[in-house]
Design a protein around this motif. Structure first.
Motif, mmCIF file in Angstrom:
data_model
loop_
_atom_site.group_PDB
_atom_site.id
_atom_site.type_symbol
_atom_site.label_atom_id
_atom_site.label_comp_id
_atom_site.label_asym_id
_atom_site.label_seq_id
_atom_site.Cartn_x
_atom_site.Cartn_y
_atom_site.Cartn_z
ATOM 1 N N UNK A 126 -43.124 -27.563 -1.209
ATOM 2 C CA UNK A 126 -44.051 -27.293 -2.231
ATOM 3 C C UNK A 126 -44.831 -29.303 -1.369
ATOM 4 N N UNK A 127 -46.076 -28.837 -0.439
ATOM 5 C CA UNK A 127 -47.284 -29.948 -0.451
ATOM 6 C C UNK A 127 -48.138 -30.546 -0.408
ATOM 7 N N UNK A 128 -48.816 -30.870 -1.116
ATOM 8 C CA UNK A 128 -50.228 -31.680 -1.266
ATOM 9 C C UNK A 128 -50.530 -32.345 0.123
ATOM 10 N N UNK A 168 -44.543 -34.395 0.170
ATOM 11 C CA UNK A 168 -44.359 -33.461 -0.860
ATOM 12 C C UNK A 168 -44.277 -33.570 -2.177
ATOM 13 N N UNK A 169 -44.599 -32.882 -3.253
ATOM 14 C CA UNK A 169 -44.469 -33.084 -4.863
ATOM 15 C C UNK A 169 -43.320 -32.296 -5.404
ATOM 16 N N UNK A 170 -42.721 -31.978 -4.884
ATOM 17 C CA UNK A 170 -41.610 -31.307 -4.786
ATOM 18 C C UNK A 170 -40.504 -31.546 -5.474
ATOM 19 N N UNK A 171 -38.860 -31.857 -6.167
ATOM 20 C CA UNK A 171 -37.808 -32.054 -6.145
ATOM 21 C C UNK A 171 -37.349 -31.937 -4.655
ATOM 22 N N UNK A 172 -37.171 -31.223 -3.969
ATOM 23 C CA UNK A 172 -35.557 -31.039 -3.177
ATOM 24 C C UNK A 172 -36.836 -31.600 -1.450
ATOM 25 N N UNK A 173 -35.768 -31.469 -0.571
ATOM 26 C CA UNK A 173 -36.803 -31.538 0.382
ATOM 27 C C UNK A 173 -37.756 -30.727 1.017
ATOM 28 N N UNK A 174 -38.737 -30.799 1.695
ATOM 29 C CA UNK A 174 -40.058 -30.257 2.472
ATOM 30 C C UNK A 174 -39.966 -29.677 3.625
ATOM 31 N N UNK A 175 -40.379 -28.846 4.553
ATOM 32 C CA UNK A 175 -40.984 -28.624 6.576
ATOM 33 C C UNK A 175 -41.393 -28.288 6.476
ATOM 34 N N UNK A 176 -42.501 -28.457 7.340
ATOM 35 C CA UNK A 176 -43.690 -28.213 7.343
ATOM 36 C C UNK A 176 -43.886 -27.758 9.669
ATOM 37 N N UNK A 177 -45.276 -27.363 10.067
ATOM 38 C CA UNK A 177 -45.581 -27.497 11.289
ATOM 39 C C UNK A 177 -46.082 -27.066 11.280
ATOM 40 N N UNK A 178 -46.684 -28.239 12.047
ATOM 41 C CA UNK A 178 -47.916 -28.713 12.558
ATOM 42 C C UNK A 178 -48.517 -27.681 14.265
#
Length: 228
Positions: A126-128, A168-178
């Protein structure tokens, strides 16, 4: 008469297209100082082209974006670009991509891409995200923030040149692609550019610009000059 008007119209359209295509090429680097001596030339606006007869499939191939990155740093994030340095076949195509890895609460600090619009897709977590508009033409009006919390599969666009961020507003790692609309988007991280430039920007200028005590500015500059 009708055929004459049609001919005149087509001629006008052709002239418009000629003018449209007679513009300078898009800038692919911060600056390109002219030189009359080819021996002193380092590169063109972009890269030199490989002989087409020597091009291989590998020139259009890159791998490794499936691998998680080490986010153990002061921001808790890592951006892994795939541009012409990693994928030579992108040269002249006007696109590139990047993988973004976030530790819990990791941030990609506010920055701009002077030569590209960015489309971000969240793959995990979850990404802000958000971007701020340029200075409004009306005196006293505020820059406007557009922000959104993204979940897996959500997409957000950052217009070219505007300051934006990801957290990243979550408690776990996040991944995104741009995906970016330039083979060399450029990146200006605001805090690093303002407080960590070499040579440093005058304390008097920054203290007035940010309305902070000069000692606070010096302390911030020290942090950025010693950080990696």
């Amino acid at each position: 008469m009708a055929s004459y008007r049609l001919y005149a119209y087509l001629t006008l359209v052709a002239l418009i297209f000629c003018v449209a295509y007679a513009t300078d090429p898009t800038q692919l680097q911060d600056f390109c100082v002219a030189t009359n001596d080819p021996k002193n030339a380092l590169f063109v606006n972009g890269l030199f082209c490989k002989n087409p007869m020597e091009v291989k499939a590998e020139d259009f191939f890159a791998k490794g974006l499936d691998k998680p990155r080490d986010t153990n740093n002061r921001l808790g994030s890592v951006v892994t670009p795939v541009d012409t340095a990693q994928l030579p076949g992108l040269n002249t195509l006007g696109i590139s991509i990047a993988r973004l890895d976030f530790a819990p609460y990791g941030v990609v600090a506010p920055h701009t891409h002077p030569r590209a619009t960015e489309v971000l897709t969240v793959l995990e977590g979850t990404v802000y995200v958000g971007f701020v508009t340029s200075n409004p033409p009306v005196n006293g009006a505020n820059n406007k923030l557009f922000a959104k919390v993204l979940n897996k599969g959500d997409v957000f666009v950052f217009p070219q040149g505007l300051i934006h961020f990801e957290l990243n507003v979550g408690k776990t790692p996040a991944v995104a692609m741009s995906a970016l609309s330039s083979q060399n988007p450029g990146r200006v991280t605001i805090a690093d550019a303002v407080f960590g430039s070499k040579s440093p920007i005058s304390v008097d200028i920054l203290s007035n610009a940010f309305q902070l005590d000069a000692n606070i500015i010096r302390s911030i500059q020290l942090k950025f000059s010693t950080s990696s």
